[in-house]
Structures are given as structure tokens and as C-alpha cells.
Design a protein around this motif. Sequence first.
Motif, PDB file in Angstrom:
ATOM      1  N   MET A  35      11.395  16.574  -7.289  1.00 29.62           N
ATOM      2  CA  MET A  35      10.499  15.450  -7.468  1.00 29.62           C
ATOM      3  C   MET A  35       9.634  15.340  -6.225  1.00 29.62           C
ATOM      4  O   MET A  35      10.143  15.100  -5.130  1.00 29.62           O
ATOM      5  CB  MET A  35      11.290  14.155  -7.679  1.00 29.62           C
ATOM      6  CG  MET A  35      10.463  12.900  -7.695  1.00 29.62           C
ATOM      7  SD  MET A  35       9.260  12.901  -9.026  1.00 29.62           S
ATOM      8  CE  MET A  35       8.520  11.310  -8.825  1.00 29.62           C
ATOM      9  N   THR A  36       8.339  15.541  -6.382  1.00 28.51           N
ATOM     10  CA  THR A  36       7.384  15.359  -5.294  1.00 28.51           C
ATOM     11  C   THR A  36       6.649  14.057  -5.569  1.00 28.51           C
ATOM     12  O   THR A  36       5.869  13.961  -6.522  1.00 28.51           O
ATOM     13  CB  THR A  36       6.385  16.536  -5.224  1.00 28.51           C
ATOM     14  OG1 THR A  36       7.124  17.756  -5.137  1.00 28.51           O
ATOM     15  CG2 THR A  36       5.478  16.400  -4.018  1.00 28.51           C
ATOM     16  N   PHE A  37       6.936  13.041  -4.771  1.00 22.33           N
ATOM     17  CA  PHE A  37       6.364  11.723  -4.988  1.00 22.33           C
ATOM     18  C   PHE A  37       4.899  11.710  -4.587  1.00 22.33           C
ATOM     19  O   PHE A  37       4.493  12.354  -3.622  1.00 22.33           O
ATOM     20  CB  PHE A  37       7.128  10.665  -4.188  1.00 22.33           C
ATOM     21  CG  PHE A  37       8.533  10.461  -4.670  1.00 22.33           C
ATOM     22  CD1 PHE A  37       8.800   9.591  -5.712  1.00 22.33           C
ATOM     23  CD2 PHE A  37       9.588  11.148  -4.086  1.00 22.33           C
ATOM     24  CE1 PHE A  37      10.096   9.407  -6.166  1.00 22.33           C
ATOM     25  CE2 PHE A  37      10.885  10.971  -4.532  1.00 22.33           C
ATOM     26  CZ  PHE A  37      11.144  10.099  -5.576  1.00 22.33           C
ATOM     27  N   ARG A  74       3.075   9.844   1.855  1.00 22.15           N
ATOM     28  CA  ARG A  74       4.240  10.504   2.452  1.00 22.15           C
ATOM     29  C   ARG A  74       4.600  11.818   1.769  1.00 22.15           C
ATOM     30  O   ARG A  74       5.228  12.678   2.365  1.00 22.15           O
ATOM     31  CB  ARG A  74       5.447   9.568   2.419  1.00 22.15           C
ATOM     32  CG  ARG A  74       5.265   8.414   3.359  1.00 22.15           C
ATOM     33  CD  ARG A  74       6.486   7.554   3.532  1.00 22.15           C
ATOM     34  NE  ARG A  74       7.694   8.105   2.994  1.00 22.15           N
ATOM     35  CZ  ARG A  74       8.673   7.393   2.486  1.00 22.15           C
ATOM     36  NH1 ARG A  74       8.571   6.096   2.433  1.00 22.15           N
ATOM     37  NH2 ARG A  74       9.757   7.954   2.028  1.00 22.15           N
ATOM     38  N   LYS A  75       4.259  11.966   0.521  1.00 22.32           N
ATOM     39  CA  LYS A  75       4.587  13.182  -0.237  1.00 22.32           C
ATOM     40  C   LYS A  75       6.068  13.545  -0.098  1.00 22.32           C
ATOM     41  O   LYS A  75       6.431  14.686   0.103  1.00 22.32           O
ATOM     42  CB  LYS A  75       3.726  14.373   0.206  1.00 22.32           C
ATOM     43  CG  LYS A  75       2.255  14.212  -0.032  1.00 22.32           C
ATOM     44  CD  LYS A  75       1.941  14.410  -1.484  1.00 22.32           C
ATOM     45  CE  LYS A  75       0.433  14.427  -1.666  1.00 22.32           C
ATOM     46  NZ  LYS A  75       0.031  14.097  -2.976  1.00 22.32           N
ATOM     47  N   LYS A  76       6.930  12.544  -0.184  1.00 23.78           N
ATOM     48  CA  LYS A  76       8.373  12.776  -0.095  1.00 23.78           C
ATOM     49  C   LYS A  76       8.826  13.674  -1.236  1.00 23.78           C
ATOM     50  O   LYS A  76       8.330  13.589  -2.351  1.00 23.78           O
ATOM     51  CB  LYS A  76       9.122  11.446  -0.161  1.00 23.78           C
ATOM     52  CG  LYS A  76      10.629  11.597  -0.059  1.00 23.78           C
ATOM     53  CD  LYS A  76      11.321  10.252  -0.202  1.00 23.78           C
ATOM     54  CE  LYS A  76      12.803  10.332  -0.052  1.00 23.78           C
ATOM     55  NZ  LYS A  76      13.491  11.106  -1.053  1.00 23.78           N
ATOM     56  N   VAL A  77       9.770  14.537  -0.940  1.00 22.26           N
ATOM     57  CA  VAL A  77      10.324  15.433  -1.951  1.00 22.26           C
ATOM     58  C   VAL A  77      11.825  15.180  -2.055  1.00 22.26           C
ATOM     59  O   VAL A  77      12.517  15.085  -1.040  1.00 22.26           O
ATOM     60  CB  VAL A  77      10.062  16.917  -1.585  1.00 22.26           C
ATOM     61  CG1 VAL A  77      10.696  17.840  -2.613  1.00 22.26           C
ATOM     62  CG2 VAL A  77       8.569  17.186  -1.454  1.00 22.26           C
ATOM     63  N   SER A  78      12.315  15.047  -3.277  1.00 21.35           N
ATOM     64  CA  SER A  78      13.752  14.919  -3.536  1.00 21.35           C
ATOM     65  C   SER A  78      14.186  16.053  -4.452  1.00 21.35           C
ATOM     66  O   SER A  78      13.409  16.514  -5.293  1.00 21.35           O
ATOM     67  CB  SER A  78      14.078  13.587  -4.210  1.00 21.35           C
ATOM     68  OG  SER A  78      14.011  12.537  -3.287  1.00 21.35           O
TER      69      SER A  78
END
Length: 143
Positions: free
Chosen positions: A64-66, A70-74
Amino acid sequence: MSDKSNWIERRALREKILDAGGTELWLRVATVLDDSCTYFNEKYPHLGKLGNSPGNGHRIVVTMTFAGPRKKVSYVQFQFEEDRRRISVTLDKAATKHFPIDTDIDERKSRCFVTSASGERLSVDKFAEVTLEDVLFGEESGV
């Protein structure tokens, strides 16, 4: 329930059903996870992008690339543990959750299913929801 009255026969039948049906269940789970990624990307592109990659046939990693600055990745890793009859799910570096695979003991129409930690029977769609909903729509997603 089967009309088998001997517990040894019931146990042997259960193991036979689990051995034969676990892989078929995993394939159904893989399909639902793939569909979840596709539908999420169609319906919620403003939240980010969801992708999945099959590992070695027994592992799937959903990424998951938000969206946003921030472009947080989970990462959510799904591991089919055929020998332990369970699917293990790990979100990023959090503790792994285990979802046992079980079956009804009925040789006429047996089918394996995923269960929650409390033993609740989960459809493959509900399993995908339980394992992905918080990461997709929790606090980090902004929803």
C-alpha cells in the motif's frame, strides 16, 4: 456433521479433507486479495495505490503506497503454511497473526475455510476485509 461415530475415523476424514482442500482455499484467498487490490485502486485512487506480488506460490505481499506528501508505504505479507494448516499475516514489522484453516467433517460436501483466532468461520472475502481494512482505511489512510 458426518455420521461417522468413531473419533479416529472422524479425525482421519478431517485430515484428508484439510490435506486436499487447503491449497484450493489458498487459491481462493489469492484471488480475493488480487480482486481487493483491483477494486481498491478503482474506487479509492485518492488514498493511494495497492499492489500485490505473489511470492513463491505460498506467499503474497500486498503493498500500500499512500497518497500525499509522505508517500508512506505499508506491506502486508500473507503466508500459506500448508504443513501447519494456517495462513499467517504480518503487517509491516508488527506481530504475525495466524488464521487457522479448518473444515466441516462431511465427506459429501466438505470445504475448507479460514477461521479467526477465536474460531469464527470467515469467508475468503471477510478474511480479506479483516486483514486489510485497518491498513487501507485506518488512521494512516486519512479516512
